[in-house]
Every structure is written in C-alpha cells, then in structure tokens.
Design a protein around this motif. Structure first.
Motif, PDB file in Angstrom:
ATOM      1  N   ILE A   1      -7.692   4.418   2.616  1.00 59.44           N
ATOM      2  CA  ILE A   1      -7.837   4.245   1.081  1.00 59.44           C
ATOM      3  C   ILE A   1      -9.148   3.194   0.696  1.00 59.44           C
ATOM      4  O   ILE A   1      -9.700   3.368  -0.269  1.00 59.44           O
TER       5      ILE A   1
ATOM      6  N   GLN B   1     -12.404  12.625   1.362  1.00 56.95           N
ATOM      7  CA  GLN B   1     -11.061  12.386   1.416  1.00 56.95           C
ATOM      8  C   GLN B   1     -10.540  11.449   2.247  1.00 56.95           C
ATOM      9  O   GLN B   1     -11.155  10.986   3.172  1.00 56.95           O
ATOM     10  N   ARG B   2      -9.236  10.705   1.610  1.00 54.12           N
ATOM     11  CA  ARG B   2      -8.979   9.529   2.244  1.00 54.12           C
ATOM     12  C   ARG B   2      -7.734   9.657   3.229  1.00 54.12           C
ATOM     13  O   ARG B   2      -7.285   8.874   3.803  1.00 54.12           O
ATOM     14  N   ILE B   3      -6.938  10.734   3.076  1.00 49.19           N
ATOM     15  CA  ILE B   3      -5.890  10.945   3.979  1.00 49.19           C
ATOM     16  C   ILE B   3      -6.033  12.315   4.824  1.00 49.19           C
ATOM     17  O   ILE B   3      -6.405  13.280   4.416  1.00 49.19           O
TER      18      ILE B   3
ATOM     19  N   PRO C   1      -7.850  10.743  -4.816  1.00 52.28           N
ATOM     20  CA  PRO C   1      -8.752  10.291  -6.102  1.00 52.28           C
ATOM     21  C   PRO C   1      -9.954  11.410  -6.363  1.00 52.28           C
ATOM     22  O   PRO C   1     -10.020  12.242  -5.510  1.00 52.28           O
TER      23      PRO C   1
ATOM     24  N   GLY D   1       2.468   0.737  -4.417  1.00 51.05           N
ATOM     25  CA  GLY D   1       1.707   0.349  -5.447  1.00 51.05           C
ATOM     26  C   GLY D   1       2.026  -0.911  -5.901  1.00 51.05           C
ATOM     27  O   GLY D   1       2.127  -1.860  -5.317  1.00 51.05           O
TER      28      GLY D   1
ATOM     29  N   PHE E   1       3.066  11.185  -6.434  1.00 51.70           N
ATOM     30  CA  PHE E   1       3.372  10.416  -7.606  1.00 51.70           C
ATOM     31  C   PHE E   1       2.827   9.212  -7.820  1.00 51.70           C
ATOM     32  O   PHE E   1       3.104   8.509  -8.639  1.00 51.70           O
ATOM     33  N   GLY E   2       1.438   9.109  -7.128  1.00 51.93           N
ATOM     34  CA  GLY E   2       0.596   7.762  -7.408  1.00 51.93           C
ATOM     35  C   GLY E   2       0.863   6.631  -6.692  1.00 51.93           C
ATOM     36  O   GLY E   2       0.018   5.723  -6.535  1.00 51.93           O
ATOM     37  N   ILE E   3       1.811   6.725  -5.282  1.00 53.28           N
ATOM     38  CA  ILE E   3       1.642   5.365  -4.571  1.00 53.28           C
ATOM     39  C   ILE E   3       0.733   5.281  -3.516  1.00 53.28           C
ATOM     40  O   ILE E   3       0.471   4.261  -2.885  1.00 53.28           O
ATOM     41  N   CYS E   4       0.164   6.578  -2.864  1.00 56.30           N
ATOM     42  CA  CYS E   4      -0.377   6.561  -1.721  1.00 56.30           C
ATOM     43  C   CYS E   4      -1.719   6.477  -2.058  1.00 56.30           C
ATOM     44  O   CYS E   4      -2.678   6.042  -1.048  1.00 56.30           O
ATOM     45  N   GLN E   5      -2.349   6.693  -3.277  1.00 50.26           N
ATOM     46  CA  GLN E   5      -3.817   6.629  -3.549  1.00 50.26           C
ATOM     47  C   GLN E   5      -4.615   7.598  -2.786  1.00 50.26           C
ATOM     48  O   GLN E   5      -5.876   7.285  -2.618  1.00 50.26           O
ATOM     49  N   GLY E   6      -3.995   8.733  -2.360  1.00 53.08           N
ATOM     50  CA  GLY E   6      -4.725   9.482  -1.307  1.00 53.08           C
ATOM     51  C   GLY E   6      -5.537  10.519  -1.879  1.00 53.08           C
ATOM     52  O   GLY E   6      -6.548  11.243  -1.334  1.00 53.08           O
TER      53      GLY E   6
ATOM     54  N   GLU F   1      -3.262  14.538   7.486  1.00 51.23           N
ATOM     55  CA  GLU F   1      -1.769  14.590   8.260  1.00 51.23           C
ATOM     56  C   GLU F   1      -2.204  14.662   9.907  1.00 51.23           C
ATOM     57  O   GLU F   1      -3.187  15.567   9.957  1.00 51.23           O
TER      58      GLU F   1
ATOM     59  N   PHE G   1       6.471   7.777   0.966  1.00 47.73           N
ATOM     60  CA  PHE G   1       5.659   8.943   0.576  1.00 47.73           C
ATOM     61  C   PHE G   1       6.531  10.364   0.682  1.00 47.73           C
ATOM     62  O   PHE G   1       6.223  11.125  -0.322  1.00 47.73           O
ATOM     63  N   ILE G   2       7.415  10.340   1.725  1.00 48.14           N
ATOM     64  CA  ILE G   2       8.080  11.535   1.921  1.00 48.14           C
ATOM     65  C   ILE G   2       9.157  11.733   1.100  1.00 48.14           C
ATOM     66  O   ILE G   2       9.671  12.736   0.568  1.00 48.14           O
TER      67      ILE G   2
ATOM     68  N   LYS H   1      -1.544  12.197 -10.352  1.00 50.67           N
ATOM     69  CA  LYS H   1      -0.851  11.386 -11.410  1.00 50.67           C
ATOM     70  C   LYS H   1      -1.670  11.635 -12.715  1.00 50.67           C
ATOM     71  O   LYS H   1      -1.142  11.906 -13.804  1.00 50.67           O
TER      72      LYS H   1
ATOM     73  N   LEU I   1       4.391  15.590   6.262  1.00 47.29           N
ATOM     74  CA  LEU I   1       4.236  15.142   4.691  1.00 47.29           C
ATOM     75  C   LEU I   1       4.903  16.465   3.964  1.00 47.29           C
ATOM     76  O   LEU I   1       5.049  17.597   4.469  1.00 47.29           O
ATOM     77  N   ARG I   2       5.014  16.187   2.800  1.00 48.64           N
ATOM     78  CA  ARG I   2       5.486  17.340   1.893  1.00 48.64           C
ATOM     79  C   ARG I   2       3.915  17.970   1.477  1.00 48.64           C
ATOM     80  O   ARG I   2       2.969  17.528   1.742  1.00 48.64           O
TER      81      ARG I   2
ATOM     82  N   ALA J   1      -5.834  17.009  -0.595  1.00 53.31           N
ATOM     83  CA  ALA J   1      -4.720  16.624   0.192  1.00 53.31           C
ATOM     84  C   ALA J   1      -4.015  15.611  -0.269  1.00 53.31           C
ATOM     85  O   ALA J   1      -4.770  14.533  -1.048  1.00 53.31           O
ATOM     86  N   MET J   2      -2.744  15.070  -0.216  1.00 51.00           N
ATOM     87  CA  MET J   2      -1.905  14.065  -0.781  1.00 51.00           C
ATOM     88  C   MET J   2      -0.889  13.771  -0.021  1.00 51.00           C
ATOM     89  O   MET J   2      -0.283  14.725   0.583  1.00 51.00           O
ATOM     90  N   ALA J   3      -0.229  12.487   0.009  1.00 53.17           N
ATOM     91  CA  ALA J   3       0.823  12.171   0.781  1.00 53.17           C
ATOM     92  C   ALA J   3       2.073  12.410  -0.545  1.00 53.17           C
ATOM     93  O   ALA J   3       3.198  13.199  -0.375  1.00 53.17           O
ATOM     94  N   CYS J   4       2.130  11.435  -1.411  1.00 52.71           N
ATOM     95  CA  CYS J   4       3.295  11.219  -1.979  1.00 52.71           C
ATOM     96  C   CYS J   4       3.571  12.138  -3.175  1.00 52.71           C
ATOM     97  O   CYS J   4       4.286  12.696  -3.643  1.00 52.71           O
TER      98      CYS J   4
ATOM     99  N   GLU K   1       5.900   3.245  -9.970  1.00 54.65           N
ATOM    100  CA  GLU K   1       6.247   4.682  -9.709  1.00 54.65           C
ATOM    101  C   GLU K   1       7.605   4.558  -9.052  1.00 54.65           C
ATOM    102  O   GLU K   1       8.264   5.486  -9.404  1.00 54.65           O
TER     103      GLU K   1
ATOM    104  N   GLY L   1       0.706  -1.228  -0.058  1.00 51.82           N
ATOM    105  CA  GLY L   1       0.075  -0.110  -0.062  1.00 51.82           C
ATOM    106  C   GLY L   1       0.899   1.591  -0.021  1.00 51.82           C
ATOM    107  O   GLY L   1       0.246   2.325   0.024  1.00 51.82           O
TER     108      GLY L   1
END
Lengths: 304, 251
Positions: free
Chosen positions: A72, A59-61, B226, A26, B219-224, A63, A270-271, B239, B50-51, B214-217, A30, A23
């Motif tokens: 997710i 919203q899924r995430i 949509p 992916g 570039f497509g890996i966190c899927q946060g 901080e 992610f970071i 992405k 996070l970034r 809001a997003m974490a990565c 990437e 998770g």
C-alpha cells in the motif's frame, strides 16, 4: 463463570487482549459497521506520517497461498487531517486508541510523537520501524539496530505514554531489536510486521504487484510469527503483542500461551470484519471451559 | 452493509465459462442498487483466502443473481456449487450507476463478463428511455442474452456481430441511431474502457464506467484498490466507485 479478560501492556491497561492491527482498520469508521469497537481491547490506527502520503500505484495487493501480499505504501491522510478529522470520531468509540506512526527520518518520528502526545484520545504509540513497502524509512530503520535504538530513545524523550515498537521479521535476529527497544525505554514490542515476499505472472513474466515486493500476511505467516514471539519471550523481559495470521480464537490463545500479552487481528478483518467479535466470544468460552478466571494467567504458560 | 451466509438456489452455465448464480438474499433486497457489488467468500477455509468481488447482475423476488466467468481458483470453486450449498456474502458495496438523469437513449457497453451488471440496470431504467446493448466478445461461444434486449455484438474473430471491438461497434451504432442526447454505461477490460474514454471525450458524450480491481476487503479498509482521479489523487474503487464518470478518472 465471569472471566477477567483484561491485560496490561506495561502501564497500558486493555479491557481484553484483542487489538485491531494497523493498516487493517483504517481509522475505525468502516469497521465500526460490523464491530462494536467499545467491546474490544483497542484499535491501532493506520500509520500516520507528518505529511499526507499518496501511497503506491496499483496493483497494490495480490492473493497468495493462504495469504496475501500488500504494498500500500503507507497511504495516509497525514498528521494534520488525522487530528482534525479522524480523532473526533475515534474519541467517541469507547475503545483504547493506539496511534501507529511511520516516518522517513528520526526527526519525523520525534515530531509526530511530540505533536500527537497532546491528544488525550491517544493512549499509546506504536512505532512502525518495519514497513517493507516504502523506499525511505520503514524497513531501513527496522534493519538497523542503532537506528531503532535512536528512534526509541528520542521518542521516549517526548512522551510518557506507552511506546510499542513494531518489529520486523525481515532481519537476522529479532531478539537484538527487542533488547534494544527495552533498553531505550519502550514499554512493549509488537511482533511481527509482514514478511517481504513477491509473486510473478508466468505468462507476462512481470511482478503481480507494481512495487515488485510486498508484505506477506495471513495464515501463511502464523508459524513464523509464533516462532518470533517465542524467541523474544525467551530472551527479553518485555511485554509482546503478537501479530501474524490470527484468524480465530484458537490462533489467539496460541499466541498468548507462547508469550504474547495481547494480540492484533489484521488480515482477518478483510475477510471477516466480525472476526474480532467472534474471537472475543471464543477466548471467553475457552477460559470458562478451562476454569481460567483471568486470561492474563495463560500468558507464557507454554510447556517446553 | 451486511454479512451473511446465503443458500445457492441455482448455478447455471449460460455460455462458455460463464455462469449465473442465484442466491436467496431477502434481507439485502431493499438495499441493492444497480452498479453495486458483493464481496463473496466461496469457501470456509484459507485457500483461497480472500473474498471475490462480483457485481449484482440481477434481482428476482427475494433473490440476487451474480454472473461470473471462471478464471481462477475462486470462480472454479463457485462453479461447482450446487443447490443448497452455502456461501458468505458481504454487501451491498460501492456506489451505483446514476440513472435518474434522463437521457433519450442509453447505451450499455459490456466487454466479456463486463456485461454482468446490466440486466439489473436495464430493469431500473425508466420506461420512457430507449436503450441498446453493445456486447463485445472474443468469440460466439461467449454469447448469451440473459436479461438483455436490443443487443448488438462485436467479436474478435467475427463469428458473431461485427468483426472488431465495441468502440468500433459504438461508432457504427451512434451513426445509425442519430440521437444527440445519449448516455453510455460501460464495464469491461481496461483497454476497452481506455479507448472508450478517448472516444467519449472527443465526442463529448456522457459516460459512466464500472471499474474492476483486485481488492481484499471491499469496503475501504485494506486500501488495495486505488484509482487515480483527474486531480492525481487516489480514490478507492470499492468505496468511491466502482462506478465513475469517465471524465473523472485516469484509466
């Protein structure tokens, strides 16, 4: 000084103890822009389910203090597309592939493993019985010792590849689950999945993520994860893959000393998508500076 | 997609709570396109963890500029950066505004800090294309004109431009220019973009929007991050976007 970084998780041999957590990478494509995946121990795929899952609405995430919550909802392409479109890429990575499986019923776990067992690229299965973000399956199983026993037993009957049960910290005694996993034939456990958490906006008075609760990850959970690894390590003779808030090589070494045979990098990807490469350099250097010729020699060397 | 520490060259306040950050980013310059963004780590520790995603506001020589509004802990830390400080940038990320199809008149609509990606987009517009900028603010204090020309304002309190929103301003403007071949690029709060979607659909006007999440990565890996498309599937803002044709998404 050359250092032997290889570790064994039961019959699964890894070139080093670094795994990329399910998770958080992916299906590898990437992150491969930043990481030479052939250099790390292995990658654990995003949870695969029998049918595609759309995942939760946004919203899924969000901080949180030194962490993040995610819900997710196991969004994934489903088993058929995974085999058709993702495996060909993963085959050529030169990295050990561990396939994470999520399901809403015991039968679905069994069917997934049965089908995927034929894929040579997959070297082991991680069984997700602990996702906190879906209504059916996931944590419902992770909170029921009998269900975890049944899943492990049934899945064991379908594959001779190593089986890793991913354990939840959201229950009263994680040791019971590790014991039952071992008893029913699992090769290893991974600990821990995310902790259930939530966060509210004080002005709108609404939850910040649509699912209301999410899974907490990141540096905030590292002490909890370490304590769970310690507990399991004291009580159960089974290889443990440590997960929870590992951001750098020091965190990784700490997990191994406490009791983990390998570890997974999750939120750090992610970071800092290069985190796993930096951790590889870091653990090698640590071994060299401390004249450790085999990294497996540090596993469970805690002094209590 | 590169990840590097870069130096702050300037970090200037241009309006209330609004700053323009300039960093030396020579290696990135050949790759950056208008509409793309960077995911920026403002500190070396885990609070905040996070970034933060920021769209590319402008490119000047070897430098990239980011326009941002101070809203939380991350942007507060960013606002305190001085010349010579380092930040870590990951990018360029996402797709871009499609400016190759020629339209006679381009209208750029920015709601608040949503104006950020337009200075660079304006630089990339062909000389033959006429353009105008519709800038919606809450109040006059939020107004600036960095990298913008032909600006019309709308404000919630009527202190600058028309008293009203950008969609009302757009309606007036379209009647004034009386041009059929128009393309709109827009960025701003979701309620504004939703109203714009209804407006452009009714009038059958081409429109691309840059979405925020809001997003974490990044570039497509966190899927946060949509966003639902018209076929009820989720696309990722980081992405598959951040720029979408307004007809293709559910806002």
């Amino acid at each position: 000084m050359s250092v032997d970084l290889s570790v064994n998780i039961g019959s699964l041999k890894l070139k080093n103890p670094i795994l990329l957590a399910s998770g958080t990478v992916g299906y590898g494509n990437e992150i491969s822009e930043f990481v030479d995946l052939s250099k790390i121990g292995g990658i654990v795929t995003k949870s695969i389910s029998l049918k595609p899952r759309k995942g939760n609405p946004p919203q899924r995430i969000v901080e949180t203090s030194s962490g993040m919550l995610n819900a997710i909802g196991l969004a994934n392409v489903g088993l058929e597309l995974f085999i058709k479109e993702k495996i060909p890429f993963l085959k050529n990575l030169g990295s050990t592939l561990i396939c994470n499986i999520a399901a809403s019923s015991i039968e679905e776990y069994v069917e997934c493993v049965d089908i995927l067992d034929k894929e040579e690229t997959i070297k082991a299965f991680e069984i997700n019985v602990s996702c906190p973000n879906v209504k059916e399956g996931g944590l419902i199983f992770g909170n029921d010792v009998k269900a975890v026993a049944k899943i492990t037993e049934k899945v064991r009957g379908k594959t001779s590849k190593p089986i890793i049960i991913k354990l939840s910290p959201n229950n009263s005694n994680i040791v019971d689950y590790a014991k039952i996993a071992k008893q029913e034939g699992a090769d290893a456990v991974s600990a821990i999945n995310t902790l259930v958490g939530t966060s509210f906006d004080i002005y709108s008075k609404k939850p910040k993520i649509k699912n209301i609760t999410g899974g907490l990850s990141g540096p905030a959970i590292k002490p909890v994860a370490l304590a769970k690894v310690l507990e399991i390590s004291k009580e159960v003779d089974i290889p443990i893959i440590g997960i929870g808030g590992i951001m750098n090589w020091k965190d990784a070494v700490e997990f191994m000393i406490v009791g983990a045979s390998a570890f997974q990098i999750g939120t750090a990807n992610f970071i800092n998508p290069k985190a796993s490469m930096e951790i590889l350099d870091g653990i090698k250097k640590y071994c060299q500076e401390n004249t450790i010729s085999k990294i497996s020699d540090i596993i469970r060397t805690r002094k209590i | 997609m590169l990840i590097k520490d870069v130096f702050v060259q300037s970090n200037q306040k241009i309006a209330e709570n609004t700053f323009l950050l300039k960093v030396n980013a020579e290696e990135y310059i050949p790759y950056v396109k208008p509409g793309q963004f960077f995911n920026i780590k403002v500190n070396n520790n885990s609070y905040p963890l996070l970034r933060r995603p920021f769209s590319i506001s402008d490119v000047e020589g070897d430098s990239i500029l980011f326009m941002y509004k101070v809203v939380g802990e991350g942007t507060r830390i960013l606002a305190n950066k001085v010349v010579g400080d380092q930040i870590n940038i990951l990018g360029p990320l996402g797709n871009q505004f499609s400016i190759n199809e020629s339209s006679n008149h381009v209208i750029l609509i920015g709601g608040g800090i949503g104006i950020a990606p337009f200075p660079y987009l304006i630089k990339q517009l062909p000389n033959s294309v006429k353009y105008s900028v519709l800038f919606g603010v809450r109040t006059e204090k939020e107004v600036h004109s960095y990298g913008l020309k032909n600006i019309l304002y709308s404000s919630d309190d009527g202190t600058v431009g028309i008293k009203g929103n950008t969609i009302e301003l757009l309606d007036i403007h379209l009647k004034q220019i009386a041009e059929k071949d128009v393309k709109i690029f827009a960025c701003g709060p979701n309620p504004m973009l939703k109203a714009l979607q209804e407006y452009t659909n009714n009038k059958n006007i081409e429109c691309e929007v840059s979405m925020e999440s809001a997003m974490a990565c990044g570039f497509g890996i966190c899927q946060g991050c949509p966003i639902e498309n018209k076929d009820n599937n989720y696309k990722l803002i980081c992405k598959d976007g951040p720029v979408f044709n307004i007809r293709d998404i559910m806002i």
